[in-house]
Design an enzyme around this catalytic site. Structure first.
Site, PDB file in Angstrom:
ATOM      1  N   ASN A   7      -3.838  -6.275   4.007  1.00 42.77           N
ATOM      2  CA  ASN A   7      -2.582  -5.851   3.994  1.00 42.77           C
ATOM      3  C   ASN A   7      -2.635  -4.230   3.382  1.00 42.77           C
ATOM      4  O   ASN A   7      -2.704  -4.235   2.226  1.00 42.77           O
ATOM      5  CB  ASN A   7      -1.589  -6.735   3.263  1.00 42.77           C
ATOM      6  CG  ASN A   7      -0.187  -6.463   3.294  1.00 42.77           C
ATOM      7  OD1 ASN A   7      -0.036  -5.239   3.873  1.00 42.77           O
ATOM      8  ND2 ASN A   7       0.520  -7.075   2.638  1.00 42.77           N
ATOM      9  N   ARG A  90      -2.508  -7.485   8.585  1.00 43.20           N
ATOM     10  CA  ARG A  90      -1.244  -7.620   8.709  1.00 43.20           C
ATOM     11  C   ARG A  90      -0.656  -6.308   9.309  1.00 43.20           C
ATOM     12  O   ARG A  90      -0.936  -5.082   8.842  1.00 43.20           O
ATOM     13  CB  ARG A  90      -0.309  -7.787   7.380  1.00 43.20           C
ATOM     14  CG  ARG A  90       1.119  -7.651   7.473  1.00 43.20           C
ATOM     15  CD  ARG A  90       1.790  -7.284   6.072  1.00 43.20           C
ATOM     16  NE  ARG A  90       3.178  -7.210   6.122  1.00 43.20           N
ATOM     17  CZ  ARG A  90       4.007  -6.340   5.306  1.00 43.20           C
ATOM     18  NH1 ARG A  90       3.228  -5.501   4.731  1.00 43.20           N
ATOM     19  NH2 ARG A  90       5.284  -6.436   5.468  1.00 43.20           N
ATOM     20  N   HIS A 179       9.248 -10.232   8.054  1.00 41.47           N
ATOM     21  CA  HIS A 179       8.930 -11.662   7.247  1.00 41.47           C
ATOM     22  C   HIS A 179       8.485 -12.659   8.250  1.00 41.47           C
ATOM     23  O   HIS A 179       8.500 -13.777   8.037  1.00 41.47           O
ATOM     24  CB  HIS A 179       9.948 -12.041   6.512  1.00 41.47           C
ATOM     25  CG  HIS A 179      10.440 -11.237   5.339  1.00 41.47           C
ATOM     26  ND1 HIS A 179      11.669 -11.061   4.842  1.00 41.47           N
ATOM     27  CD2 HIS A 179       9.616 -10.312   4.612  1.00 41.47           C
ATOM     28  CE1 HIS A 179      11.726 -10.054   4.041  1.00 41.47           C
ATOM     29  NE2 HIS A 179      10.428  -9.696   3.673  1.00 41.47           N
ATOM     30  N   ARG A 240      17.983  -2.906  -1.378  1.00 41.97           N
ATOM     31  CA  ARG A 240      18.611  -2.644   0.022  1.00 41.97           C
ATOM     32  C   ARG A 240      20.005  -3.039   0.063  1.00 41.97           C
ATOM     33  O   ARG A 240      20.388  -4.007  -0.563  1.00 41.97           O
ATOM     34  CB  ARG A 240      17.690  -3.021   1.035  1.00 41.97           C
ATOM     35  CG  ARG A 240      16.121  -2.610   1.177  1.00 41.97           C
ATOM     36  CD  ARG A 240      15.748  -3.258   2.360  1.00 41.97           C
ATOM     37  NE  ARG A 240      14.036  -2.977   2.272  1.00 41.97           N
ATOM     38  CZ  ARG A 240      13.171  -3.796   2.419  1.00 41.97           C
ATOM     39  NH1 ARG A 240      13.443  -5.047   2.401  1.00 41.97           N
ATOM     40  NH2 ARG A 240      11.911  -3.294   2.466  1.00 41.97           N
ATOM     41  N   GLU A 383       1.532 -16.276   3.249  1.00 45.07           N
ATOM     42  CA  GLU A 383       1.323 -15.430   4.528  1.00 45.07           C
ATOM     43  C   GLU A 383      -0.197 -15.024   4.818  1.00 45.07           C
ATOM     44  O   GLU A 383      -0.342 -14.909   5.807  1.00 45.07           O
ATOM     45  CB  GLU A 383       2.178 -14.040   4.102  1.00 45.07           C
ATOM     46  CG  GLU A 383       3.824 -14.276   4.207  1.00 45.07           C
ATOM     47  CD  GLU A 383       4.708 -13.201   3.921  1.00 45.07           C
ATOM     48  OE1 GLU A 383       4.733 -12.326   4.770  1.00 45.07           O
ATOM     49  OE2 GLU A 383       5.064 -12.773   2.853  1.00 45.07           O
TER      50      GLU A 383
END
Length: 397
Positions: A7, A90, A179, A240, A383
């Site tokens: 990643n 990823r 996601h 956010r 993940e």
């Protein structure tokens, strides 16, 4: 098969080595400060972290240090690099070009590059990591696993924005969702542990962390999700803003004298529960401040909880019902108070929470009562394992 999962960020690289037969993590870690001074964190399974400070001018040097650590005579977990049967990467954004994971080829990378405008901070970094691995590990099959791919099953009524259609035709302006690897993994695992048939199920997954999103998974396929063209849309998150009236953005920009980049920094990095509370983006800090009577910290938590509950209600309507709600990621897995407060809103669909089961942190478990009309579970996300599974599937076809 041993799978190396990568990643890659602009100045960092996270990695794991997973034995695909046992699905055990053999080693994990990260490279930090790539292009600055360089730092490798390497942790073999069952051992302490080993930290090495060393120059990493580019991602190539970072990947080389990871590979050297994996075969190190004293602390390595592999006898040789030939044990690595495939590498899974990823990739944040696949646009409409990738509806599933894909073997990495020159042509595939050209298509990924065409999506760079949709994820300018992430996709270029992902590609840099891929190219470094391809150079250092020629001949090893490599697979790209996309954050957006799982949500490509959304119908147009869910993914389109009500702006001139030409904006979609010319520029691909639509909702993509993120996601996806987590939502896919958690929905499948939730159906398995709850003993329901995935192909005949209505599941809502709440991926709640510093970045947060909710998805509606109907019969194993994503039909809606809270994030949009970028990860900014949807829930109130750590830093956010989530959903906001664009006119409010224009108003703030004029009052504060902000240009477009300044506005985006405000919405992405200075908003969310951090912006409301003035305390932190970490829920542990927020709850501690709330317990001491901090009203803004309480407001931030209340806003987060309320927005999640609203999306759950909306997605129950979108699927005409819900069988199971799954909480995952850092907050979703570990914060019983937040789960409890979200579920207080869900009595209208028959949710009842077992308060004792809900107190346990970080474990896969059912937290609804036997009388609850909707099953509620905590499902730890993984993940990296999801990427490894996809990598093995494509590398051995």
């Amino acid at each position: 098969m041993k799978v190396l999962v990568i990643n890659c960020g602009s100045s960092s690289l996270k990695y794991q080595v997973i034995d695909s037969e046992t699905e055990k993590v053999l080693a994990k870690g990260l490279c930090e400060r790539i292009g600055i001074d360089g730092r490798l964190v390497y942790q073999p399974a069952g051992s302490e972290k080993i930290i090495t400070e060393s120059a990493m001018p580019t991602h190539k040097e970072a990947v080389r240090m990871v590979l050297d650590a994996l075969v190190d005579k004293e602390n390595g977990v592999l006898s040789s690099l030939s044990e690595i049967g495939a590498v899974g990467h990823r990739i944040v954004h696949g646009g409409e070009k990738f509806t599933e994971s894909a073997l990495i080829t020159d042509e595939m990378l050209r298509k990924v590059e065409e999506c760079n405008e949709l994820a300018p901070l992430h996709n270029p970094a992902n590609i840099i990591g891929i190219n470094a691995c391809r150079e250092l590990m020629p001949g090893v099959p490599m697979v790209g696993v996309f954050d957006t791919a799982f949500h490509q099953t959304m119908p147009a009524k869910a993914y389109m924005y009500a702006v001139p259609y030409e904006c979609y035709q010319k520029y691909g302006v639509r909702r993509y969702g993120f996601h996806g690897t987590s939502h896919s993994f958690v929905s499948k695992r939730a159906a398995e542990v709850a003993g329901i048939e995935l192909a005949n199920s209505k599941i809502i997954v709440c991926h709640l962390g510093n970045g947060a999103s909710v998805s509606a998974v109907l019969n194993g396929k994503s039909v809606d999700t809270s994030m949009g063209l970028s990860p900014l849309e949807g829930l109130v998150m750590g830093t956010r803003s989530g959903d906001i009236d664009p006119t409010a953005v224009q108003y703030i920009a004029k009052k504060e004298g902000l240009d477009f980049d300044g506005v985006m920094t405000l919405l992405n990095k200075k908003s969310g529960v951090l912006g409301i509370s003035g305390v932190s983006s970490d829920f542990r800090d927020l709850l501690a401040a709330q317990d001491k009577g901090d009203k803004r910290a309480k407001l931030a938590v209340d806003m987060f909880v309320y927005r999640v509950a609203k999306y759950i209600g909306a997605y129950a309507a979108a699927m005409n019902g819900v069988d199971l709600i799954a909480f995952t990621a850092g907050v979703g897995e570990n914060n019983g108070f937040v789960r409890q407060e979200i579920c207080r809103y869900l009595g209208f669909i028959g949710v009842e929470i077992d308060s004792k089961a809900n107190e346990v942190a970080g474990e896969e478990r059912k937290i609804s009562t036997d009388n609850s009309m909707v099953k509620v579970y905590v499902i730890p996300t993984n993940e990296e394992l999801a990427i490894a599974r996809e990598t093995v599937r494509l590398a051995t076809e």
